[in-house]
Design a protein around this motif. Sequence first.
Motif, mmCIF file in Angstrom:
data_model
loop_
_atom_site.group_PDB
_atom_site.id
_atom_site.type_symbol
_atom_site.label_atom_id
_atom_site.label_comp_id
_atom_site.label_asym_id
_atom_site.label_seq_id
_atom_site.Cartn_x
_atom_site.Cartn_y
_atom_site.Cartn_z
ATOM 1 N N LEU A 1 0.830 -1.212 0.000
ATOM 2 C CA LEU A 1 0.000 0.000 0.000
ATOM 3 C C LEU A 1 0.866 1.264 0.000
ATOM 4 C CD1 LEU A 1 -2.798 -1.085 2.526
ATOM 5 C CD2 LEU A 1 -2.960 -0.900 0.027
ATOM 6 N N ALA A 2 1.918 1.253 0.797
ATOM 7 C CA ALA A 2 2.818 2.408 0.814
ATOM 8 C C ALA A 2 3.519 2.574 -0.529
ATOM 9 C CB ALA A 2 3.844 2.252 1.937
ATOM 10 N N LEU A 3 3.864 1.442 -1.162
ATOM 11 C CA LEU A 3 4.512 1.504 -2.471
ATOM 12 C C LEU A 3 3.574 2.089 -3.523
ATOM 13 C CD1 LEU A 3 6.761 0.827 -4.481
ATOM 14 C CD2 LEU A 3 5.855 -1.516 -4.583
ATOM 15 N N ALA A 4 2.314 1.701 -3.500
ATOM 16 C CA ALA A 4 1.360 2.240 -4.478
ATOM 17 C C ALA A 4 1.224 3.754 -4.333
ATOM 18 C CB ALA A 4 0.003 1.560 -4.296
ATOM 19 N N ALA A 5 1.147 4.243 -3.100
ATOM 20 C CA ALA A 5 1.023 5.690 -2.885
ATOM 21 C C ALA A 5 2.279 6.423 -3.340
ATOM 22 C CB ALA A 5 0.743 5.961 -1.408
ATOM 23 N N ALA A 6 3.451 5.859 -3.041
ATOM 24 C CA ALA A 6 4.699 6.509 -3.442
ATOM 25 C C ALA A 6 4.843 6.533 -4.960
ATOM 26 C CB ALA A 6 5.883 5.786 -2.807
ATOM 27 N N PHE A 7 4.431 5.460 -5.632
ATOM 28 C CA PHE A 7 4.548 5.414 -7.090
ATOM 29 C C PHE A 7 3.620 6.435 -7.753
ATOM 30 C CE2 PHE A 7 3.075 3.731 -11.187
ATOM 31 C CZ PHE A 7 4.284 3.684 -11.868
ATOM 32 N N LEU A 8 2.408 6.584 -7.237
ATOM 33 C CA LEU A 8 1.483 7.574 -7.800
ATOM 34 C C LEU A 8 2.063 8.989 -7.699
ATOM 35 C CD1 LEU A 8 -2.025 6.360 -6.573
ATOM 36 C CD2 LEU A 8 -1.137 6.350 -8.916
#
Length: 204
Positions: free
Chosen positions: A175-182
């Motif tokens: 979940l943290a990775l998805a937010a950082a990628f966006l």
Amino acid sequence: MHPRGPFHASRPSLLGAPRHYDDGHGLPPPAVADHPPCGRPLPGHHHRLSLTPAPARPQPLPPLESSPMQIDPRGPRFAAALTTLVLCAVLITSSGALLAAQTAVFALGAFAGLRYSPYGWLYGVAVRPRLSPPDELEDARPPRFAQGVGAVFGLVGTVGYLGGAHWLGMTATGLALAAAFLNAAFGYCLGCEMYVLIRRVRSA
């Protein structure tokens, strides 16, 4: 007798007799000015009002809430790109220690300020001097709130990895990775949007 001139005044006597003025034509004596040559007013007269405007009083500073710290919006995106790389490495290696280090970076950005986090410091020293000035600045509070949200997910993931619950660690890290990628790829900050939404709900 002495002939009188056009402006003849009798000398005062020793007894203090008043002086007489005679111009030879019966005209009254000239008027005495209200102010002596030195410029001081006579008793009973008032000073003229000065037409010079008074100096303007300094305006009070605006409250801190209306003048938050402004930051370069490219800094958080740079930090998000580095965060994306670190979180990808965490998912590949299942390293709780690496995720703990990333969680500490999140916490520094949230509580100390973005410029004091390692990624913010690196951007300010190595990247920003090579770029042109930004077109506009942005409020630092939403990105700091987003860093706090990332710290929460990082803490949960660290506990999961170190406690043997790898599914919990992978879920929180994903979940943290998805937010950082966006944020890194498209400039869309989920944590910033959460901050704005919370402010609207509280002010309603």
